[in-house]
Design a protein around this motif. Structure first.
Motif, short mmCIF file in Angstrom:
data_model
loop_
_atom_site.label_atom_id
_atom_site.label_comp_id
_atom_site.label_asym_id
_atom_site.label_seq_id
_atom_site.Cartn_x
_atom_site.Cartn_y
_atom_site.Cartn_z
N HIS A 71 -22.63 8.89 -18.53
CA HIS A 71 -22.51 8.01 -19.70
C HIS A 71 -21.47 6.90 -19.49
CE1 HIS A 71 -25.03 10.91 -21.78
NE2 HIS A 71 -24.16 11.88 -21.47
N GLY A 72 -21.50 6.29 -18.33
CA GLY A 72 -20.63 5.15 -18.07
C GLY A 72 -19.21 5.51 -17.67
N GLN A 73 -18.91 6.79 -17.51
CA GLN A 73 -17.56 7.22 -17.14
C GLN A 73 -17.47 7.43 -15.62
OE1 GLN A 73 -15.07 7.42 -19.61
NE2 GLN A 73 -16.77 6.44 -20.69
N PHE A 74 -16.33 7.05 -15.04
CA PHE A 74 -16.11 7.19 -13.60
C PHE A 74 -14.76 7.84 -13.34
CE2 PHE A 74 -19.50 4.18 -13.72
CZ PHE A 74 -20.13 4.21 -12.48
N LYS A 75 -14.63 8.50 -12.18
CA LYS A 75 -13.38 9.11 -11.74
C LYS A 75 -13.11 8.71 -10.29
CE LYS A 75 -13.11 13.50 -12.26
NZ LYS A 75 -13.52 14.94 -12.32
N GLU A 76 -11.85 8.74 -9.89
CA GLU A 76 -11.50 8.27 -8.56
C GLU A 76 -11.40 9.38 -7.52
OE1 GLU A 76 -7.72 6.37 -7.99
OE2 GLU A 76 -6.59 8.12 -8.64
N SER A 77 -11.72 9.00 -6.31
CA SER A 77 -11.38 9.74 -5.10
C SER A 77 -10.43 8.83 -4.33
CB SER A 77 -12.65 10.02 -4.29
OG SER A 77 -12.33 10.52 -3.01
N ARG A 78 -9.23 9.32 -3.96
CA ARG A 78 -8.22 8.41 -3.42
C ARG A 78 -7.40 9.05 -2.31
NH1 ARG A 78 -3.30 6.63 -7.15
NH2 ARG A 78 -1.83 7.34 -5.58
#
Length: 235
Positions: A71-78
């Motif tokens: 639903h348009g949400q993103f999370k980072e891999s860093r």
């Protein structure tokens, strides 16, 4: 097959010097990289894409499902790096020289073999786009078109740290143009070299293993590039 209880193995050279398990693993890694580079040099892009076609199609379906569920949400891999003895100018000049190509078959092939193939074992091909890559993401094959021209959304920029003046952003698209990931890299020069923040933002509904394994991917990929840049003639 598991080793029997109490099993151990010792290895040594004729001189008597012992060879540790870690050293043998390093030798194996060197040989594996050489073998992969040889195969990737022998297999042309169209043949590679044909071999991967079914896996790419399955991956495309999988990633579209993740996008829908997020639903348009993103999370980072860093991953963060500190490179002593290398400036951001030197790194970007090195990377830019290898990444530039004229769109010809020879230019694209050089880009793949000189920059992408050595950086990670799971870089399989560039794909049909001017800028793009076919690689494993979350244990699924993904063909990505990289758009470096489009403005990334504000929620991507919100990850930025004002202490890092150099910011490079791009959008990763699936074959139908659906935005699947965002890359947002930051660099800053420090007294003894350069700091890097390398990140990819994925749909938030992606399983944790996707984020974990792509963190490993970034560590291998950018780590290779930074070391290679440090070993090149300084610009």
């Amino acid at each position: 097959m598991a080793s029997p209880p109490g099993f151990s193995l010792a290895c040594s050279l004729p001189t008597g010097r012992p060879v540790s398990t870690e050293e043998r693993s390093a030798w194996e890694l060197k040989a594996a990289r050489r073998a992969l580079q040889n195969l990737k040099t022998l297999i042309d892009e169209q043949t590679m894409l044909k071999l991967l076609d079914t896996q790419i199609e399955a991956g495309d379906h999988y990633f579209k499902q993740l996008i829908q569920e997020s639903h348009g949400q993103f999370k980072e891999s860093r991953v963060d790096f500190h490179a002593k003895g290398l400036t951001s100018t030197q790194f970007l000049a090195w990377f830019g020289a290898l990444a530039a190509h004229d769109g010809t078959t020879h230019g694209r092939r050089s880009l793949y073999l000189d920059l992408m193939a050595p950086a990670h074992p799971e870089h399989y091909a560039l794909g049909p786009y001017f800028i793009g890559n076919v690689e494993t993401i979350g244990r699924h094959m993904c063909r990505i078109q990289m758009d470096i021209e489009a403005e990334v959304p504000d929620f991507v920029k919100a990850y930025g740290d004002p202490a890092y003046p150099i910011k490079l952003a791009n959008t990763g698209l699936l074959d139908d143009g659906t935005a699947f990931l965002y890359g947002f890299q930051e660099l800053r020069d420090v007294d003894d070299g350069c700091d890097f923040r390398t990140r990819i933002l994925f749909p938030a509904a992606s399983p944790q293993i996707l984020f974990d394994e792509h963190t490993e991917h970034l560590a291998i990929e950018f780590g290779h590039w930074i070391v290679a840049a440090s070993e090149s003639p300084k610009i």
